[in-house]
Design a protein around this motif. Sequence first.
Motif, PDB file in Angstrom:
ATOM      1  N   VAL A   1       1.007  -1.544  -0.204  1.00 57.41           N
ATOM      2  CA  VAL A   1       0.103  -0.174   0.236  1.00 57.41           C
ATOM      3  C   VAL A   1       1.120   1.239  -0.027  1.00 57.41           C
ATOM      4  CG1 VAL A   1      -2.078   1.615   1.087  1.00 57.41           C
ATOM      5  CG2 VAL A   1      -2.334  -1.011   1.478  1.00 57.41           C
ATOM      6  N   TYR A   2       0.172   2.071  -0.849  1.00 56.72           N
ATOM      7  CA  TYR A   2       1.353   3.157  -0.911  1.00 56.72           C
ATOM      8  C   TYR A   2       1.067   4.505  -0.083  1.00 56.72           C
ATOM      9  CZ  TYR A   2       3.863   7.712  -2.773  1.00 56.72           C
ATOM     10  OH  TYR A   2       4.313   8.570  -2.738  1.00 56.72           O
ATOM     11  N   LEU A   3       0.906   5.239   0.969  1.00 57.75           N
ATOM     12  CA  LEU A   3       0.614   5.664   1.902  1.00 57.75           C
ATOM     13  C   LEU A   3       0.524   7.480   1.428  1.00 57.75           C
ATOM     14  CD1 LEU A   3       2.051   3.807   4.955  1.00 57.75           C
ATOM     15  CD2 LEU A   3      -0.010   4.200   4.230  1.00 57.75           C
ATOM     16  N   GLY A   4       1.974   7.433  -0.375  1.00 55.41           N
ATOM     17  CA  GLY A   4       2.381   8.603   0.190  1.00 55.41           C
ATOM     18  C   GLY A   4       2.549  10.298   0.738  1.00 55.41           C
ATOM     19  N   THR A   5       2.640  11.308   0.818  1.00 53.93           N
ATOM     20  CA  THR A   5       3.089  11.719   1.736  1.00 53.93           C
ATOM     21  C   THR A   5       2.054  12.915   2.653  1.00 53.93           C
ATOM     22  OG1 THR A   5       4.554  12.493  -0.034  1.00 53.93           O
ATOM     23  CG2 THR A   5       4.557  14.439   1.563  1.00 53.93           C
ATOM     24  N   VAL A   6       2.480  12.857   3.757  1.00 56.29           N
ATOM     25  CA  VAL A   6       1.410  12.702   4.784  1.00 56.29           C
ATOM     26  C   VAL A   6       1.560  14.142   4.984  1.00 56.29           C
ATOM     27  CG1 VAL A   6       0.143  12.314   6.764  1.00 56.29           C
ATOM     28  CG2 VAL A   6       0.478  10.077   5.104  1.00 56.29           C
ATOM     29  N   PRO A   7       0.628  15.339   5.552  1.00 62.77           N
ATOM     30  CA  PRO A   7       0.720  16.720   6.287  1.00 62.77           C
ATOM     31  C   PRO A   7       1.341  15.942   7.880  1.00 62.77           C
ATOM     32  CG  PRO A   7      -1.242  16.949   5.152  1.00 62.77           C
ATOM     33  CD  PRO A   7      -1.202  15.237   4.753  1.00 62.77           C
ATOM     34  N   VAL A   8       2.462  17.129   9.066  1.00 62.25           N
ATOM     35  CA  VAL A   8       2.785  16.294  10.122  1.00 62.25           C
ATOM     36  C   VAL A   8       1.158  16.429  11.068  1.00 62.25           C
ATOM     37  CG1 VAL A   8       3.851  17.611  11.849  1.00 62.25           C
ATOM     38  CG2 VAL A   8       4.796  17.029   9.777  1.00 62.25           C
ATOM     39  N   ALA A   9       0.187  17.585  10.582  1.00 60.64           N
ATOM     40  CA  ALA A   9      -0.885  17.064  11.335  1.00 60.64           C
ATOM     41  C   ALA A   9      -1.215  15.871  11.144  1.00 60.64           C
ATOM     42  CB  ALA A   9      -1.259  18.549  11.453  1.00 60.64           C
ATOM     43  N   THR A  10      -2.061  15.888  10.096  1.00 61.05           N
ATOM     44  CA  THR A  10      -2.311  14.363  10.440  1.00 61.05           C
ATOM     45  C   THR A  10      -1.787  12.790  10.486  1.00 61.05           C
ATOM     46  OG1 THR A  10      -3.524  15.088   8.238  1.00 61.05           O
ATOM     47  CG2 THR A  10      -3.456  12.961   8.529  1.00 61.05           C
ATOM     48  N   ALA A  11      -0.251  12.949  10.417  1.00 58.66           N
ATOM     49  CA  ALA A  11       0.639  12.256  10.959  1.00 58.66           C
ATOM     50  C   ALA A  11       0.268  12.143  13.309  1.00 58.66           C
ATOM     51  CB  ALA A  11       2.255  11.906  10.534  1.00 58.66           C
ATOM     52  N   LEU A  12       0.855  13.261  12.861  1.00 56.64           N
ATOM     53  CA  LEU A  12       0.397  13.863  14.594  1.00 56.64           C
ATOM     54  C   LEU A  12      -0.448  12.826  14.854  1.00 56.64           C
ATOM     55  CD1 LEU A  12       2.441  16.885  15.183  1.00 56.64           C
ATOM     56  CD2 LEU A  12       3.364  14.615  16.002  1.00 56.64           C
ATOM     57  N   LYS A  13      -1.857  13.731  14.663  1.00 56.71           N
ATOM     58  CA  LYS A  13      -3.202  12.288  14.765  1.00 56.71           C
ATOM     59  C   LYS A  13      -3.137  11.744  15.536  1.00 56.71           C
ATOM     60  CE  LYS A  13      -7.663  12.799  13.925  1.00 56.71           C
ATOM     61  NZ  LYS A  13      -8.925  13.772  13.164  1.00 56.71           N
ATOM     62  N   LEU A  14      -2.622  10.522  14.096  1.00 59.57           N
ATOM     63  CA  LEU A  14      -2.310   9.156  13.708  1.00 59.57           C
ATOM     64  C   LEU A  14      -2.032   7.880  15.008  1.00 59.57           C
ATOM     65  CD1 LEU A  14      -3.219   6.088  12.009  1.00 59.57           C
ATOM     66  CD2 LEU A  14      -1.383   6.880  10.738  1.00 59.57           C
ATOM     67  N   VAL A  15      -0.254   9.287  15.311  1.00 59.53           N
ATOM     68  CA  VAL A  15       0.881   8.650  16.461  1.00 59.53           C
ATOM     69  C   VAL A  15      -0.419   8.623  17.998  1.00 59.53           C
ATOM     70  CG1 VAL A  15       2.246   9.415  17.577  1.00 59.53           C
ATOM     71  CG2 VAL A  15       2.576   9.534  15.221  1.00 59.53           C
ATOM     72  N   ASP A  16      -0.579   9.595  17.985  1.00 57.85           N
ATOM     73  CA  ASP A  16      -1.569  10.310  19.394  1.00 57.85           C
ATOM     74  C   ASP A  16      -2.577   9.293  19.488  1.00 57.85           C
ATOM     75  OD1 ASP A  16       0.028  12.434  20.129  1.00 57.85           O
ATOM     76  OD2 ASP A  16      -1.648  13.527  19.690  1.00 57.85           O
ATOM     77  N   THR A  17      -3.299   8.678  18.381  1.00 57.61           N
ATOM     78  CA  THR A  17      -4.029   7.166  18.667  1.00 57.61           C
ATOM     79  C   THR A  17      -4.036   6.295  18.532  1.00 57.61           C
ATOM     80  OG1 THR A  17      -5.756   8.876  17.145  1.00 57.61           O
ATOM     81  CG2 THR A  17      -6.239   6.267  17.407  1.00 57.61           C
ATOM     82  N   LEU A  18      -2.400   6.312  17.408  1.00 57.22           N
ATOM     83  CA  LEU A  18      -1.217   4.298  18.124  1.00 57.22           C
ATOM     84  C   LEU A  18      -1.290   4.667  19.517  1.00 57.22           C
ATOM     85  CD1 LEU A  18      -0.376   4.726  14.872  1.00 57.22           C
ATOM     86  CD2 LEU A  18      -1.619   2.625  15.524  1.00 57.22           C
TER      87      LEU A  18
END
Length: 111
Positions: A61-78
């Motif tokens: 799966v190619y995830l592409g380039t993700v904005p930092v705000a989205t990546a941080l939201k995902l990290v917080d959730t995990l």
Amino acid sequence: MTPETECTAKAAAVFLAGKKKSDDVAFMLERALAALGITVGDQDAWPRLTGRASLSGEPYVYLGTVPVATALKLVDTLVYAHSERRRRADALDARGGARDPRREPGTGCAP
């Protein structure tokens, strides 16, 4: 059917099977991200997510380039999900329940 066309047809079938599997995983990931309020296809959230396969049929799966705000939201959730899993396991230990050895700290394993 000649041996060359038969070989080509088999290679195409392997590739398409890998592509289908990766598309299915990409769809499931898209649904999971939507549950977190992250919209795939939105330039400010998660611009690109696609299923792909190599010529050998290996899906990815190619995830592409993700904005930092989205990546941080995902990290917080995990991190929250992992903390919650540990809290529940510790509560089970406190009640005398059996602990899953795969969840022991330092084993490098998680279910």
